[in-house]
Design a protein around this motif. Structure first.
Motif, PDB file in Angstrom:
ATOM      1  N   CYS A  59      46.434  49.584  42.244  1.00 37.83           N
ATOM      2  CA  CYS A  59      45.328  49.120  41.396  1.00 37.83           C
ATOM      3  C   CYS A  59      44.909  47.704  41.768  1.00 37.83           C
ATOM      4  O   CYS A  59      43.710  47.393  41.813  1.00 37.83           O
ATOM      5  N   ILE A  63      41.134  46.639  43.185  1.00 38.19           N
ATOM      6  CA  ILE A  63      40.308  45.674  42.455  1.00 38.19           C
ATOM      7  C   ILE A  63      39.932  44.504  43.352  1.00 38.19           C
ATOM      8  O   ILE A  63      38.809  43.980  43.287  1.00 38.19           O
ATOM      9  N   CYS A  66      37.125  45.952  46.222  1.00 37.93           N
ATOM     10  CA  CYS A  66      36.083  46.944  45.940  1.00 37.93           C
ATOM     11  C   CYS A  66      34.668  46.406  46.129  1.00 37.93           C
ATOM     12  O   CYS A  66      33.739  47.194  46.362  1.00 37.93           O
ATOM     13  N   GLY A 127      41.404  44.050  34.922  1.00 36.97           N
ATOM     14  CA  GLY A 127      40.613  45.247  35.197  1.00 36.97           C
ATOM     15  C   GLY A 127      39.643  45.583  34.079  1.00 36.97           C
ATOM     16  O   GLY A 127      38.485  45.947  34.335  1.00 36.97           O
ATOM     17  N   ARG A 130      36.709  42.939  33.750  1.00 37.23           N
ATOM     18  CA  ARG A 130      35.710  43.228  34.791  1.00 37.23           C
ATOM     19  C   ARG A 130      34.832  44.408  34.386  1.00 37.23           C
ATOM     20  O   ARG A 130      33.607  44.368  34.525  1.00 37.23           O
ATOM     21  N   GLN A 151      38.263  39.117  37.574  1.00 37.73           N
ATOM     22  CA  GLN A 151      38.758  39.128  38.949  1.00 37.73           C
ATOM     23  C   GLN A 151      39.806  38.046  39.157  1.00 37.73           C
ATOM     24  O   GLN A 151      40.799  38.257  39.876  1.00 37.73           O
ATOM     25  N   ALA A 154      43.055  39.191  37.614  1.00 41.54           N
ATOM     26  CA  ALA A 154      43.661  40.190  38.505  1.00 41.54           C
ATOM     27  C   ALA A 154      44.271  39.517  39.724  1.00 41.54           C
ATOM     28  O   ALA A 154      45.317  39.943  40.225  1.00 41.54           O
ATOM     29  N   TRP A 220      37.608  51.647  38.972  1.00 37.91           N
ATOM     30  CA  TRP A 220      38.752  50.878  39.450  1.00 37.91           C
ATOM     31  C   TRP A 220      39.446  50.108  38.323  1.00 37.91           C
ATOM     32  O   TRP A 220      40.577  49.651  38.513  1.00 37.91           O
ATOM     33  N   GLY A 221      38.796  49.975  37.159  1.00 38.11           N
ATOM     34  CA  GLY A 221      39.387  49.216  36.062  1.00 38.11           C
ATOM     35  C   GLY A 221      40.231  50.045  35.114  1.00 38.11           C
ATOM     36  O   GLY A 221      41.305  49.623  34.687  1.00 38.11           O
ATOM     37  N   THR A 224      44.083  50.818  35.490  1.00 39.03           N
ATOM     38  CA  THR A 224      45.073  49.781  35.197  1.00 39.03           C
ATOM     39  C   THR A 224      45.771  50.024  33.864  1.00 39.03           C
ATOM     40  O   THR A 224      46.793  49.387  33.578  1.00 39.03           O
TER      41      THR A 224
END
Length: 289
Positions: A59, A63, A66, A127, A130, A151, A154, A220-221, A224
């Motif tokens: 993950c 992040i 991407c 995540g 974002r 971001q 993360a 992608w979030g 998580t």
């Protein structure tokens, strides 16, 4: 008292079984005589712990990277320059140096269990922040600022996550399993890079100009959340197993300051650090922009 032939055979078989058990667990040169005096064992839940760590690495990598393959569409959606889009990836490098020492301090003083849970929380927070960015404001610059904050969080979590695999394998896995377990935990990071580079353009194109970037952030979030949910396994387990898997796992590890001093005076390590660090830095720079 004279021992019967049957008792002698059983004793020999028991001894041979003990030797085979010892050899199987100590293929890294540990002293078999010391090993026989301890109740070493491994636990099935070690693979679940490894799955959590591998998913965390996956993950985090997805992040990080991407935005790189869809930089042009990201710049248009948030109405920012390409330089600002690149900062979304570069922020991972900016946070690594100062927070990497904090990550090592955390795992050494808090233990593996609190450290992993903290890593999951940071990763999940980054995540989800974002993913929420495009939905909390109509201003494109405000949306971008929120995404950048997520971001950055993360990026900070990366410093906590990447040091977990070798710690986990050292304390939970038998010596003959450590190479495989460390490989699984660490190689999930480049797997996340590959999937993000391959899938991000497809996701954004499928979503269109208005929805492509928000959908990508959700894709992608939301995953998580899974490591955080799976971390419930730590509720009924400690940072370390009840019985160590090997003699080396039962030994107290070297303190962080002492290990740094030894590494900085080791010429072989310095050469390896410079050579590997240079190619890793070059590769990371190329895929980030």
């Amino acid at each position: 008292m004279r021992q019967s032939p049957r008792s002698s055979v059983e004793s020999t078989q028991s001894s041979n079984h003990s030797i085979r058990h010892t050899e199987a667990y100590h293929s890294e040169g540990e002293d078999p005589l010391l090993c026989q005096t301890q109740p070493y064992r491994v636990y099935k839940r070690r693979w679940l712990l490894l799955a959590i760590v591998a998913l965390l690495n996956y993950c985090n990598a997805s992040i990080w990277i991407c935005f790189a393959p869809v930089a042009d569409k990201t710049a248009v959606y948030f109405n920012v320059s390409y330089t600002m889009v690149n900062i979304l990836s570069i922020v991972f490098f900016a946070t690594f140096l100062p927070f990497s020492f904090l990550g090592e301090f955390s795992v050494e003083h808090l233990g593996l269990k609190p450290h992993t849970i903290l890593s999951c929380l940071l990763m999940m927070a980054g995540g989800l922040i974002r993913a929420a960015g495009p939905f909390v404001s109509d201003s494109q610059h405000v949306q971008f600022a929120i995404v950048l904050i997520g971001q950055t969080i993360a990026g900070i979590s990366q410093c906590f996550i990447i040091i977990i695999p070798p710690k986990l394998t050292a304390y939970w896995f038998a010596p003959n399993e450590r190479v495989l377990a460390t490989t699984i935990g660490s190689c999930s990071n480049p797997l996340g890079l590959m999937m993000a580079n391959l899938c991000s353009p497809w996701i954004v194109n499928a979503g269109g100009d208005d929805n492509g970037i928000p959908i990508m952030l959700l894709v992608w979030g939301l995953p998580t959340l899974i490591p955080m949910i799976l971390c419930g396994v730590f509720i009924w387990t400690g940072s370390y197993p009840e019985h160590p898997p090997s003699y080396s796992a039962a030994e107290e590890s070297m303190k962080f300051k002492e290990s740094i001093k030894q590494l900085l005076t080791n010429k072989a390590f310095i050469i390896l650090c410079i050579s590997f660090g240079s190619q890793l830095a070059m590769c990371s720079a190329l895929i980030s922009v």
